[in-house]
Design an enzyme around this catalytic site. Structure first.
Site, PDB file in Angstrom:
ATOM      1  N   VAL A  37       0.870  -1.174   0.000  1.00 32.17           N
ATOM      2  CA  VAL A  37       0.000   0.000   0.000  1.00 32.17           C
ATOM      3  C   VAL A  37       0.904   1.219   0.000  1.00 32.17           C
ATOM      4  CG1 VAL A  37      -1.827   1.257   1.195  1.00 32.17           C
ATOM      5  CG2 VAL A  37      -1.783  -1.264   1.283  1.00 32.17           C
ATOM      6  N   GLU A  38       0.950   1.892  -1.146  1.00 29.88           N
ATOM      7  CA  GLU A  38       1.812   3.068  -1.283  1.00 29.88           C
ATOM      8  C   GLU A  38       1.117   4.318  -0.789  1.00 29.88           C
ATOM      9  OE1 GLU A  38       4.287   1.486  -5.177  1.00 29.88           O
ATOM     10  OE2 GLU A  38       2.940   3.173  -5.426  1.00 29.88           O
ATOM     11  N   CYS A  81      12.631  -6.571   0.755  1.00 27.41           N
ATOM     12  CA  CYS A  81      13.525  -5.463   1.098  1.00 27.41           C
ATOM     13  C   CYS A  81      14.137  -5.680   2.476  1.00 27.41           C
ATOM     14  CB  CYS A  81      12.770  -4.133   1.037  1.00 27.41           C
ATOM     15  SG  CYS A  81      11.625  -3.852   2.412  1.00 27.41           S
ATOM     16  N   ILE A 136       1.640   8.811  -1.273  1.00 25.16           N
ATOM     17  CA  ILE A 136       2.375   9.845  -2.006  1.00 25.16           C
ATOM     18  C   ILE A 136       3.614  10.290  -1.230  1.00 25.16           C
ATOM     19  CG2 ILE A 136       1.084  11.830  -1.156  1.00 25.16           C
ATOM     20  CD1 ILE A 136       1.193  12.771  -4.206  1.00 25.16           C
ATOM     21  N   SER A 137       3.543  10.225   0.104  1.00 23.62           N
ATOM     22  CA  SER A 137       4.722  10.430   0.939  1.00 23.62           C
ATOM     23  C   SER A 137       5.337   9.040   1.092  1.00 23.62           C
ATOM     24  CB  SER A 137       4.313  11.001   2.294  1.00 23.62           C
ATOM     25  OG  SER A 137       5.439  11.119   3.120  1.00 23.62           O
ATOM     26  N   TYR A 138       6.242   8.693   0.184  1.00 24.15           N
ATOM     27  CA  TYR A 138       6.679   7.320  -0.022  1.00 24.15           C
ATOM     28  C   TYR A 138       7.123   6.584   1.238  1.00 24.15           C
ATOM     29  CZ  TYR A 138       7.292   3.876  -3.648  1.00 24.15           C
ATOM     30  OH  TYR A 138       7.124   2.786  -4.456  1.00 24.15           O
ATOM     31  N   GLU A 198       4.743  -7.884   2.746  1.00 24.56           N
ATOM     32  CA  GLU A 198       5.200  -8.802   3.781  1.00 24.56           C
ATOM     33  C   GLU A 198       4.880  -8.270   5.171  1.00 24.56           C
ATOM     34  OE1 GLU A 198       8.470  -8.905   0.505  1.00 24.56           O
ATOM     35  OE2 GLU A 198       6.923  -7.519   1.222  1.00 24.56           O
ATOM     36  N   CYS A 227      11.688  -5.471   5.441  1.00 24.30           N
ATOM     37  CA  CYS A 227      10.851  -6.667   5.551  1.00 24.30           C
ATOM     38  C   CYS A 227      11.653  -7.840   6.098  1.00 24.30           C
ATOM     39  CB  CYS A 227      10.234  -7.027   4.205  1.00 24.30           C
ATOM     40  SG  CYS A 227       8.870  -5.925   3.754  1.00 24.30           S
TER      41      CYS A 227
END
Length: 132
Positions: free
Chosen positions: A43-44, A92, A46-48, A55, A95
């Site tokens: 779930v992305e 990553c 805009i504020s990355y 995971e 995770c």
């Protein structure tokens, strides 16, 4: 692989991913030592930095249901890159550390590699994990 098709469950979760910025959808399915299956998708935001990986999403759900003693038995990750690049992508670093927190060294992890699925353990993914 267990009798439960974790890869199919991860693909189903991936369909719900919210990834308008990267266009990289990820799904995860986990099997706990208690025998329960939990899924998650990325779930992305805009504020990355506020985004959450599939995971960690699945693991947080498992802890919410089973409690802080939840232990992972198996983790399966799938992905789809809408940009057409290779789907090969290991979990990553964040995770990996999150997985270690709730795993034994032999917890199995499966994810897409360059030549098909990679099957390994959390210990091999993060051999020098952070520990107190």
């Amino acid at each position: 692989m267990t009798e439960i098709d974790l890869k199919a469950k991860a693909r189903d979760a991936m369909a719900n991913a919210y990834s308008p910025y990267s266009r990289f959808k990820v799904g995860a399915a986990i099997l706990t030592e208690a025998g329960n299956v939990f899924t998650g998708c990325n779930v992305e935001n805009i504020s990355y930095g506020l985004s959450i990986c599939a995971e960690r999403n699945a693991i947080v759900h498992a802890v919410a249901v089973e409690g802080p003693g939840m232990k992972l038995k198996e983790i399966v990750v799938t992905n789809h890159n809408e940009n057409g690049d290779s789907g090969a992508c290991s979990p990553c670093g964040a995770c990996r550390q999150f997985m270690i927190e709730f795993s034994s060294p032999s917890t199995q992890v499966t994810y897409p590699g360059e030549s098909g699925d990679v099957v390994t353990t959390v210990k091999k993914l993060l051999p020098e994990s952070f520990r107190f």
